[in-house]
Design a protein around this motif. Structure first.
Motif: not given
Length: 155
Positions: A100-110
């Motif tokens: 792994m070298f990077r990640r994207a966060k997807i917020f569940l509150a959205d």
């Protein structure tokens, strides 16, 4: 508790050679491990992430997010009130392991509250950033919007 399927329809993938990275793949993160990996030269990527939604008041307490629904499951990361799922990017050379070298966060509150009981919601998301690299960091509205999944995809 109710089950909600998050469906992420990814397009505009950056390709398997990005900057200094080779054999690039993207997937979800289940616990600490990559899952549902797709080559970054694919035309598109579809990820389905099961999430349990817990209504407000079910053990919510008085901490952050105490009055809001909570989320649980093997793909859910973060603390109550700030739960998210990851899209994880890494190199996966033939015969090698995922690095792994990077990640994207997807917020569940959205996910809009009125959609939490829909059974399945989806978003369409470009997976390449403005610099031509894999999308990373927090992906928040207006860059991401959720809609009920079409009935033909939920069957």
């Amino acid at each position: 508790m109710a089950l909600l399927t998050l469906r992420i329809l990814g397009h505009d993938l950056p390709g398997t050679d990005c900057g200094e990275f080779r054999h690039v793949h993207v997937g979800t993160q289940r616990g600490g491990e990559p899952d549902q990996l797709v080559s970054a030269d694919a035309a598109s990527a579809v990820f389905e992430i099961p999430v349990e939604t817990v209504p407000a008041g079910d053990g919510a307490g008085d901490g952050p997010g105490g009055g809001a629904p909570d989320f649980r499951g093997p793909y859910v990361q973060g603390r109550r009130g700030a739960r998210f799922v990851y899209l994880t990017w890494g190199e996966l050379p033939p015969g090698g392991g995922f690095a792994m070298f990077r990640r994207a966060k997807i917020f569940l509150a959205d996910v809009p509250g009125e959609l939490l009981g829909a059974g399945a919601v989806e978003t369409t998301l470009g997976l390449t950033d403005a610099a031509g690299m894999p999308l990373c960091a927090a992906v928040r509205p207006p860059a991401i919007t959720w809609t009920p999944a079409p009935a033909s995809r939920t069957a």
